[in-house]
Design a protein around this motif. Structure first.
Motif, PDB file in Angstrom:
ATOM      1  N   GLY A  57     110.557 -53.834 -63.708  1.00 50.04           N
ATOM      2  CA  GLY A  57     111.717 -53.400 -62.955  1.00 50.04           C
ATOM      3  C   GLY A  57     111.414 -52.335 -61.940  1.00 50.04           C
ATOM      4  N   ALA A  58     110.157 -51.944 -61.800  1.00 50.29           N
ATOM      5  CA  ALA A  58     109.780 -50.927 -60.825  1.00 50.29           C
ATOM      6  C   ALA A  58     109.502 -51.572 -59.483  1.00 50.29           C
ATOM      7  N   THR A  59     109.625 -50.776 -58.428  1.00 55.55           N
ATOM      8  CA  THR A  59     109.361 -51.324 -57.102  1.00 55.55           C
ATOM      9  C   THR A  59     107.889 -51.703 -56.977  1.00 55.55           C
ATOM     10  N   ALA A  60     107.634 -52.927 -56.500  1.00 61.44           N
ATOM     11  CA  ALA A  60     106.253 -53.400 -56.374  1.00 61.44           C
ATOM     12  C   ALA A  60     105.667 -52.887 -55.076  1.00 61.44           C
ATOM     13  N   SER A  61     104.453 -52.414 -55.114  1.00 60.62           N
ATOM     14  CA  SER A  61     103.798 -51.918 -53.905  1.00 60.62           C
ATOM     15  C   SER A  61     103.223 -53.088 -53.119  1.00 60.62           C
ATOM     16  N   GLN A  62     103.141 -52.916 -51.826  1.00 64.39           N
ATOM     17  CA  GLN A  62     102.592 -53.954 -50.955  1.00 64.39           C
ATOM     18  C   GLN A  62     101.090 -54.085 -51.222  1.00 64.39           C
ATOM     19  N   SER A  63     100.634 -55.288 -51.556  1.00 63.60           N
ATOM     20  CA  SER A  63      99.214 -55.456 -51.852  1.00 63.60           C
ATOM     21  C   SER A  63      98.422 -55.363 -50.555  1.00 63.60           C
ATOM     22  N   PRO A  64      97.213 -54.780 -50.602  1.00 60.62           N
ATOM     23  CA  PRO A  64      96.428 -54.631 -49.376  1.00 60.62           C
ATOM     24  C   PRO A  64      96.053 -55.995 -48.809  1.00 60.62           C
ATOM     25  N   ARG A  65      95.975 -56.074 -47.489  1.00 62.07           N
ATOM     26  CA  ARG A  65      95.684 -57.345 -46.849  1.00 62.07           C
ATOM     27  C   ARG A  65      94.224 -57.715 -47.037  1.00 62.07           C
ATOM     28  N   ASP A  66      93.976 -58.993 -47.174  1.00 58.02           N
ATOM     29  CA  ASP A  66      92.626 -59.517 -47.285  1.00 58.02           C
ATOM     30  C   ASP A  66      91.816 -59.058 -46.068  1.00 58.02           C
ATOM     31  N   PRO A  67      90.581 -58.530 -46.264  1.00 57.73           N
ATOM     32  CA  PRO A  67      89.792 -58.017 -45.126  1.00 57.73           C
ATOM     33  C   PRO A  67      89.570 -59.057 -44.032  1.00 57.73           C
ATOM     34  N   LEU A  68      89.354 -60.318 -44.416  1.00 56.34           N
ATOM     35  CA  LEU A  68      89.172 -61.369 -43.416  1.00 56.34           C
ATOM     36  C   LEU A  68      90.424 -61.533 -42.571  1.00 56.34           C
ATOM     37  N   LEU A  69      91.571 -61.596 -43.225  1.00 55.84           N
ATOM     38  CA  LEU A  69      92.822 -61.761 -42.479  1.00 55.84           C
ATOM     39  C   LEU A  69      93.113 -60.533 -41.623  1.00 55.84           C
ATOM     40  N   GLN A  70      92.695 -59.359 -42.105  1.00 53.60           N
ATOM     41  CA  GLN A  70      92.885 -58.141 -41.329  1.00 53.60           C
ATOM     42  C   GLN A  70      92.110 -58.225 -40.015  1.00 53.60           C
ATOM     43  N   LEU A  71      90.863 -58.675 -40.090  1.00 57.04           N
ATOM     44  CA  LEU A  71      90.054 -58.812 -38.879  1.00 57.04           C
ATOM     45  C   LEU A  71      90.624 -59.897 -37.964  1.00 57.04           C
ATOM     46  N   VAL A  72      90.994 -61.033 -38.551  1.00 54.76           N
ATOM     47  CA  VAL A  72      91.519 -62.158 -37.770  1.00 54.76           C
ATOM     48  C   VAL A  72      92.797 -61.755 -37.040  1.00 54.76           C
ATOM     49  N   SER A  73      93.631 -60.957 -37.704  1.00 54.60           N
ATOM     50  CA  SER A  73      94.916 -60.574 -37.096  1.00 54.60           C
ATOM     51  C   SER A  73      94.734 -59.773 -35.816  1.00 54.60           C
ATOM     52  N   LEU A  74      93.546 -59.179 -35.635  1.00 53.40           N
ATOM     53  CA  LEU A  74      93.296 -58.342 -34.452  1.00 53.40           C
ATOM     54  C   LEU A  74      92.760 -59.138 -33.268  1.00 53.40           C
ATOM     55  N   GLN A  75      92.394 -60.404 -33.474  1.00 50.02           N
ATOM     56  CA  GLN A  75      91.826 -61.202 -32.376  1.00 50.02           C
ATOM     57  C   GLN A  75      92.906 -61.545 -31.351  1.00 50.02           C
ATOM     58  N   LYS A  76      92.526 -61.532 -30.093  1.00 49.36           N
ATOM     59  CA  LYS A  76      93.444 -61.881 -29.021  1.00 49.36           C
ATOM     60  C   LYS A  76      93.468 -63.408 -28.845  1.00 49.36           C
ATOM     61  N   ALA A  77      94.484 -63.903 -28.177  1.00 50.03           N
ATOM     62  CA  ALA A  77      94.625 -65.352 -27.970  1.00 50.03           C
ATOM     63  C   ALA A  77      93.443 -65.920 -27.194  1.00 50.03           C
ATOM     64  N   SER A  78      92.860 -65.116 -26.304  1.00 50.57           N
ATOM     65  CA  SER A  78      91.728 -65.583 -25.490  1.00 50.57           C
ATOM     66  C   SER A  78      90.458 -65.754 -26.315  1.00 50.57           C
ATOM     67  N   GLY A  79      90.420 -65.117 -27.500  1.00 50.69           N
ATOM     68  CA  GLY A  79      89.244 -65.213 -28.365  1.00 50.69           C
ATOM     69  C   GLY A  79      88.512 -63.898 -28.555  1.00 50.69           C
ATOM     70  N   CYS A  80      88.829 -62.882 -27.753  1.00 48.25           N
ATOM     71  CA  CYS A  80      88.103 -61.611 -27.847  1.00 48.25           C
ATOM     72  C   CYS A  80      88.791 -60.642 -28.800  1.00 48.25           C
ATOM     73  N   TRP A  81      88.086 -59.562 -29.137  1.00 47.91           N
ATOM     74  CA  TRP A  81      88.669 -58.434 -29.872  1.00 47.91           C
ATOM     75  C   TRP A  81      88.639 -57.206 -28.974  1.00 47.91           C
ATOM     76  N   GLN A  82      89.533 -56.275 -29.211  1.00 49.25           N
ATOM     77  CA  GLN A  82      89.529 -55.014 -28.475  1.00 49.25           C
ATOM     78  C   GLN A  82      88.858 -53.937 -29.317  1.00 49.25           C
ATOM     79  N   LEU A  83      88.201 -52.994 -28.627  1.00 51.73           N
ATOM     80  CA  LEU A  83      87.535 -51.879 -29.312  1.00 51.73           C
ATOM     81  C   LEU A  83      88.581 -50.796 -29.577  1.00 51.73           C
ATOM     82  N   ASP A  84      89.072 -50.737 -30.802  1.00 48.00           N
ATOM     83  CA  ASP A  84      90.113 -49.758 -31.136  1.00 48.00           C
ATOM     84  C   ASP A  84      89.966 -49.341 -32.598  1.00 48.00           C
ATOM     85  N   PRO A  85      90.705 -48.330 -33.037  1.00 48.63           N
ATOM     86  CA  PRO A  85      90.589 -47.851 -34.426  1.00 48.63           C
ATOM     87  C   PRO A  85      90.873 -48.933 -35.473  1.00 48.63           C
ATOM     88  N   ALA A  86      91.784 -49.862 -35.176  1.00 45.58           N
ATOM     89  CA  ALA A  86      92.118 -50.915 -36.140  1.00 45.58           C
ATOM     90  C   ALA A  86      90.917 -51.815 -36.403  1.00 45.58           C
TER      91      ALA A  86
END
Length: 809
Positions: free
Chosen positions: A694-723
């Protein structure tokens, strides 16, 4: 009402079905399955036991018999209404009778009625069917024994009544299951895997071409029983000729020899290495309440809908620049992200991903016809072939209507289907892909959805095969009649099956050949197979029954399409079904023990035998536990039709925990239940996510692969940023400091991402391969990039040793 959970009777009378024993024989890619169902009536009155259960949608049911003491009764195939009347007449006259029939709505659901079983008596029912095994992405052959039958959602206004299913959680299934399998092939059996616990594989000969395997004792009924069989050198074309039955009339299907041809087309590497940059990709996602169930039995309890969201992220990142796309989602209603398909760009991709993140399983029922009709009403975009991806847990009752709609529109698109979770309808998932010219995948047990979906995306990006033709070269005096529908789809490495009837006489030494010709990316190609006309000695009638099943399914679809010729086509189906002994939607198996019996006074006790459903993962409670809950109100999102309200009430029984704090009648306090339950009801209350305590469930951390994939741009490149630095496990300072001189930020970031994928995620290459190809294409367009320096620096930073050539650079 279709109960999802709970025992059928309040008095808890014993259920007649005691056990199921399954014997499986696999020869190459064909399985013969013999199931024995053992019944016992422990009541003091005669009972009629009714068991509704699933079978593979493409199975050919070909034998049905009953054993009562020492008496064996073999069933006959008869026209369905005639069989039902004979069954009722037998019961009313005190005779024992058995009726096996296929559902009118879906060919993967059967109903078995065991009539007038006297007190204290036992009966054994023997059911036999044959089926082809589907080829998986890793060349395994998949056999599935469905143990899960979910109640099928029946949309309002659809034809026929829904199948009544009494379902219970796994711990309450009142019968046991045992399974043993024998596997044989001309090629060695390399391994057998399963999502269930198996005893060790036992080889029967030194060349390992024969083996046996058993399901371990104590099967928990928490999943379908799935076997994955692997042969060495699996992709070998074969042809099997089976002699006709001597008792059947020559010139008939069962009297003549039948040939089954398996071909595995191999496309030229020059074609396979290119990926189409065009296409309209339409994704259709099921958001009905059942998509909130867990995908597998892991402790993380990842739900079907969350796995589908992750998969859509990968798909959207992998689409080629220049294509068009749209995303639809459906339940009791449907919605789309864009009014019509839009060109793929950074802006449209970001907009779509934002909407995907918000998608939950809160759309009520499973009305898939409405969105399909809307999609097909949209004009196709010139020079952008339409590719439809359907994600569903397959809990619909109008399977044939849906498949027929896809077939009517098969000329304008290819359909790729994905059955998510245990109990997905094989008839629906396979039917969508078969009639839509695509490919079907099932995600069950501990399967990850992403690699299977990405394989289908690779198929969709392959050039479409057109102008497919099949020609035969046979000895003089032998003619051929095709029994399979024309081949319209050919994919690299996927099996094409052809059945044909051979009429006429030839010597046993005679040979024939079959050639499949097609055009691929403008280049004519062909695959040819020579074969002996000498019949195989040990196939029985397996090939004839599979061929009859194939022809019956084609005729049934023709009957639904040609209303004016309906009676004539139906007559053909009944004749073929009776002649071959293979079930159809218009026939049934009937067996009557014609020994003298006393006429029954009053109605028989009817016992519906419970079937496992996916609510097995929800702890079930009695209806009394919800006495304080108000009934679903008409204004609730999913509560429009009476059937939908019934679905909601049945969901109340399937909460993971009994409701943590019940609402008193008329009270306005919040419902403390599962977040999924709030979504299912379309509640006015704010979203709450609770764990089992009955306790509030914490958000599970995102899979590292999906984390990297989520940062890719539509053109195929990645940007150099803290994320990006965080996804690589580094600080921004470390990443920027390691960048070689005179290299632009996006080029450096993209090479780092590729090195990380190749260095640490090779086990998931199927998932990221397409988006990596897009990144490589982007890098190649950056003419001044110092690739060697970047790769060396990237390896030093990440602690890897990836070669430049491995990156495709």
């Amino acid at each position: 009402m279709m109960n999802r959970c709970g025992l059928l009777t309040v008095n808890k009378e014993p259920v007649p079905l005691k056990s199921i024993e399954v014997e499986l024989e696999v020869r190459d890619h064909v399985a013969t399955v013999v199931s024995t169902l053992n019944y016992e009536n422990k009541e003091d009155k005669p009972v009629e036991a009714v068991f509704v259960f699933p079978l593979p949608g493409d199975a050919a049911v070909c034998h049905f018999s009953a054993k009562l003491g020492q008496t064996q009764i073999v069933a006959e195939v008869k026209e369905k209404q005639e069989a039902r009347e004979e069954y009722d007449d037998a019961l009313s006259s005190g005779q024992q009778a058995f009726l096996l029939e296929e559902s009118q709505q879906s060919p993967d659901i059967f109903s078995l009625s065991v009539g007038s079983l006297p007190p204290g008596e036992s009966a054994s029912i023997r059911l036999e069917y044959v089926t082809e095994l589907a080829v998986q992405a890793d060349d395994g052959l998949r056999f599935s024994l469905p143990a899960v039958l979910n109640p099928r959602y029946q949309p309002q206004g659809s034809e026929g009544s829904s199948v009544q299913v009494t379902s219970v959680p796994a711990s309450l299934v009142p019968y046991s299951l045992s399974l043993s399998a024998r596997v044989s092939s001309a090629r060695p059996v390399s391994k057998v895997e399963s999502s269930c616990s198996l005893d060790p594989l036992q080889y029967l000969n030194t060349d390992q071409t024969q083996a046996t395997i058993k399901l371990s004792a104590g099967h928990k009924f928490d999943r379908d029983v799935e076997l994955l069989i692997y042969y060495k050198d699996a992709h070998q074309p074969t042809a099997v000729v089976e002699a006709g039955q001597t008792s059947a009339k020559q010139g008939s299907l069962m009297g003549d020899p039948v040939v089954m041809v398996s071909l595995y087309p191999e496309f030229p590497q020059s074609v396979m290495s290119t990926v189409a940059s065009r296409g309209e990709f339409v994704f259709l996602l099921d958001r009905s309440g059942s998509m909130e169930f867990s995908l597998n039995n892991s402790k993380q309890e990842k739900t079907r809908i969350s796995s589908a969201r992750d998969t859509l992220l990968l798909l959207l990142k992998s689409l080629p620049m220049g294509c068009y796309f749209n995303i639809y989602s459906f339940g009791s209603s449907f919605e789309h992200i864009f009014p019509k398909s839009v060109e793929y760009s950074q802006q449209t991709m970001e907009e779509a991903l934002k909407k995907v993140e918000e998608m939950n399983a809160n759309f009520g029922g499973t009305e898939i016809l409405m969105p399909l009709r809307h999609i097909y009403s949209q004009p196709c975009i010139p020079n952008q072939p339409r590719q439809l991806f359907v994600f569903t847990d397959g809990e619909v009752g109008n399977t044939k209507e849906v498949v027929d709609l896809v077939k009517r529109n098969s000329g304008s698109h290819r359909c790729f289907s994905f059955g998510i979770g245990e109990g997905a309808s094989s008839a629906l998932i396979n039917g969508l892909a078969k009639e839509g010219g695509g490919h079907a995948q099932f995600i069950t047990g501990t399967d990850r959805m992403q690699p299977k979906v990405m394989q289908s995306l690779r198929f969709a990006l392959q050039p479409a095969v057109v102008d497919v033709s099949v020609t035969w070269d046979l000895p003089k005096g032998v003619s051929v009649t095709a029994l399979s529908p024309p081949i319209t789809v050919v994919f690299q490495g996927q099996r094409s099956l052809i059945y044909a009837q051979l009429t006429g006489q030839s010597s046993e030494a005679a040979e024939g050949s079959v050639t499949v010709k097609y055009s691929l990316a403008g280049h004519p190609s062909q695959n040819q197979l020579n074969f002996s006309l000498k019949p195989a000695e040990d196939t029985g009638s397996t090939v004839h029954r599979l061929a009859a099943r194939t022809l019956i399914r084609s005729l049934e679809m023709e009957e639904r399409e040609k209303r004016e010729e309906k009676d004539g086509v139906k007559k053909k189906v009944v004749e073929l079904s009776v002649q071959s002994g293979v079930s159809s939607s218009f026939t049934a198996f009937i067996a009557v023990n014609k020994t003298d019996g006393e006429a029954i006074q009053g109605p028989l006790l009817r016992r519906n035998i419970q079937t496992l459903s996916t609510c097995k993962r929800r702890r079930c409670t009695t209806m009394q536990g919800f006495s304080a809950l108000p009934p679903p109100q008409p204004h609730l999102r999913a509560g429009g039709s009476p059937l939908e309200q019934q679905e909601l009430v049945s969901q109340m029984k399937c909460l993971r925990k009994p409701v943590m704090s019940l609402i008193n009648a008329g009270a306005k306090s919040r419902l403390s239940g599962r977040h999924s339950f709030e979504q299912q009801l379309g509640s006015r209350y704010p979203d709450v996510s609770l764990n089992d305590d009955g306790a509030t469930a914490s958000q599970s951390p995102r899979d590292p692969l999906l984390q990297l994939v989520s940062l890719q741009k539509a053109s195929g490149c990645w940007q150099l940023d803290p994320a990006l630095a965080a996804a690589l496990g580094k600080t921004s300072e470390e990443v920027e400091k390691s960048k070689p001189a005179l290299v632009n930020n996006e080029g450096w970031a993209t090479i780092l991402a590729l090195i990380w994928l190749h260095g640490f995620k090779m086990d998931a290459k199927e998932e990221w391969e397409l988006l990596a190809m897009k990144a490589v294409s982007w890098l190649r367009a950056q003419n001044a990039l110092r690739v060697t320096d970047c790769v060396d620096a990237g390896n030093a930073l990440l602690g890897s040793s990836v070669q430049k050539d491995a990156l495709g650079l």
